[in-house]
Design a protein around this motif. Structure first.
Motif, PDB file in Angstrom:
ATOM      1  N   VAL A 150      -2.865   1.546  13.049  1.00  0.00           N
ATOM      2  CA  VAL A 150      -2.225   0.229  13.085  1.00  0.00           C
ATOM      3  C   VAL A 150      -1.659  -0.038  14.482  1.00  0.00           C
ATOM      4  O   VAL A 150      -0.768   0.658  14.947  1.00  0.00           O
ATOM      5  N   LEU A 184       2.503   7.511   9.745  1.00  0.00           N
ATOM      6  CA  LEU A 184       1.635   6.768   8.844  1.00  0.00           C
ATOM      7  C   LEU A 184       0.850   5.694   9.596  1.00  0.00           C
ATOM      8  O   LEU A 184      -0.350   5.502   9.365  1.00  0.00           O
ATOM      9  N   GLY A 191      -6.066  -1.685  13.786  1.00  0.00           N
ATOM     10  CA  GLY A 191      -5.619  -2.212  12.496  1.00  0.00           C
ATOM     11  C   GLY A 191      -4.340  -3.021  12.583  1.00  0.00           C
ATOM     12  O   GLY A 191      -3.657  -3.070  13.614  1.00  0.00           O
ATOM     13  N   GLU A 230      -1.871   7.349  11.568  1.00  0.00           N
ATOM     14  CA  GLU A 230      -2.952   7.763  10.667  1.00  0.00           C
ATOM     15  C   GLU A 230      -3.833   6.580  10.277  1.00  0.00           C
ATOM     16  O   GLU A 230      -5.057   6.702  10.158  1.00  0.00           O
ATOM     17  N   ARG A 231      -3.225   5.406  10.086  1.00  0.00           N
ATOM     18  CA  ARG A 231      -3.972   4.217   9.675  1.00  0.00           C
ATOM     19  C   ARG A 231      -4.561   3.442  10.866  1.00  0.00           C
ATOM     20  O   ARG A 231      -5.279   2.460  10.670  1.00  0.00           O
ATOM     21  N   ALA A 281      -0.780  -4.387  10.029  1.00  0.00           N
ATOM     22  CA  ALA A 281      -0.014  -4.170   8.798  1.00  0.00           C
ATOM     23  C   ALA A 281       1.314  -4.890   8.904  1.00  0.00           C
ATOM     24  O   ALA A 281       1.748  -5.295   9.989  1.00  0.00           O
ATOM     25  N   THR A 310       0.814  -1.223   0.000  1.00  0.00           N
ATOM     26  CA  THR A 310       0.000   0.000   0.000  1.00  0.00           C
ATOM     27  C   THR A 310       0.841   1.264   0.000  1.00  0.00           C
ATOM     28  O   THR A 310       0.393   2.312  -0.474  1.00  0.00           O
ATOM     29  N   ASP A 311       2.068   1.171   0.530  1.00  0.00           N
ATOM     30  CA  ASP A 311       2.907   2.367   0.652  1.00  0.00           C
ATOM     31  C   ASP A 311       4.376   2.016   0.471  1.00  0.00           C
ATOM     32  O   ASP A 311       4.835   0.955   0.909  1.00  0.00           O
TER      33      ASP A 311
END
Length: 387
Positions: free
Chosen positions: A339, A333, A366, A336-337, A368, A320-321
């Motif tokens: 995670v 990041l 979340g 923000e997500r 990741a 995704t990034d």
């Protein structure tokens, strides 16, 4: 050996049944109670054996482990039953009916071979280890197919057997031995013994063996079980020069085609992490061909592709990034997500996963995966998730 002999008596076997399943927290209480009616040394031996059996269950399965006998080194160094079974079935398919198992240890490979219907001469020079191997053959009802001999393997005549299997000692007083010529016995001796076999031979070696150390007349196979690389095997009497990676359970086998290294290309939508056996066997190019992919860096065994392909030889992640290595940017990041569960993988990076996890302090519902790696030579972080 004295402990083993005592445990094989009716009193010893009864004690083993009584201490089965004893956990570490209960050992003292159980030992205290049993010492009122049994010799202290025998109680200690039984509890120690129960502890080894519990450790061995991961390799041999609980049913076999509860009947077998072990030494600390035997549990540590013996072949996992799934790997031994795969090798035994392959030898059986090659037409092997009798085999000399040299450096047999506690008999893990001999057991798998006998269960495949192969008559086995199991040899070990250590008296205690040979005694355990003999006890295990008897405990599993295989004594009719397994003859255990206490001897120096270099002095054993193997001419009466179809095949030879050699598992040299790869540990010394200072730990693991990486030089194949420092094995006991040395790899050169084992190769000589293999070449004398009338039908086939297999030599178990460390998975880190240099490819240049593989004899030209041998096939080299790297084996993983559940994603963990367990060993490499040099086969004689099969396909000279062949290289393969075998994944268990399965088995699934990838045969090398001698392909050149894959091209380096920009990171696509998907990242593939080849199985360790594929990497050790230098067969990343074969997997990249299957995936229509390329490498993210000429020195890194990550494959990237734009399309999703299913292969047993690599785990797939959707990326995704992509960002240059920067802990602060990654932390922002992840926040923000949302995670909170972060899996950290690395290849070509000096940063330790736990060190990174402490710095970014993931929080949230979340999850990741972050890859710490290099892309075209540049330190890079790739964020994604398994698919």
């Amino acid at each position: 050996m004295n402990d083993l002999a005592d445990l094989l008596t009716p009193e010893g076997r009864a004690l083993l049944d009584e201490v089965r399943g004893t956990g570490p927290a209960d050992e003292l209480a159980v030992a205290t109670r049993l010492r009122r009616e049994h010799p202290a040394e025998l109680v200690s031996a039984a509890i120690g054996q129960a502890r080894l059996r519990q450790r061995a269950a991961a390799k041999f399965g609980a049913e076999d482990a509860e009947r077998m006998f072990f030494t600390p080194n035997g549990v540590e160094q013996s072949t996992r039953a799934s790997v031994a079974t795969y090798r035994a079935e392959r030898l059986k398919a090659l037409g092997v009916t009798s085999l000399a198992d040299l450096c047999c240890g506690i008999g893990g490979d001999a057991i798998a071979l006998a269960r495949a219907g192969i008559r086995v001469l199991a040899v070990d020079r250590d008296p205690a280890t040979a005694a355990v191997a003999r006890a295990n053959a008897d405990a599993l009802g295989l004594a009719g197919l397994i003859e255990v001999r206490e001897a120096d393997v270099t002095e054993v005549d193997t001419s009466g057997y179809d095949a030879v299997f050699v598992d040299p000692a790869r540990r010394g007083g200072r730990g693991r031995i990486f030089d194949p010529q420092a094995y006991s016995p040395p790899l050169s001796w084992a190769v000589g013994a293999a070449r004398k076999a009338s039908r086939a031979a297999a030599l178990k070696v460390a998975p880190g063996i240099p490819h240049e150390a593989v004899p030209a007349d041998a096939e080299a196979e790297w084996i993983s079980d559940g994603g963990d690389v367990k060993e490499a095997v040099l086969w004689f009497g099969t396909e000279p020069g062949a290289v393969r990676a075998t994944l268990l359970p399965g088995p699934r086998t990838l045969l090398g085609k001698g392909l050149p290294d894959p091209q380096v290309r920009p990171v696509g939508r998907y990242l593939y992490e080849p199985d360790g056996a594929v990497i050790r066997a230098h067969l990343v190019a074969e997997v990249a061909e299957q995936l229509d992919g390329g490498l993210i860096d000429p020195t890194i065994a990550y494959i990237t592709a734009d399309e999703r392909h299913v292969t047993p030889y690599a785990a797939a992640y959707e990326i995704t990034d992509q960002l240059p290595f920067n802990v602060k940017k990654l932390k922002a990041l992840l926040r923000e997500r949302g995670v909170g569960t972060l899996t950290v993988k690395k290849r070509g990076s000096a940063v330790e996963p736990e060190e990174l996890r402490k710095k970014v302090k993931p929080q949230g519902p979340g999850s990741a995966t972050v890859f710490l790696t290099r892309v075209a030579g540049a330190p890079t972080m790739l964020l994604g998730h398994p698919v």
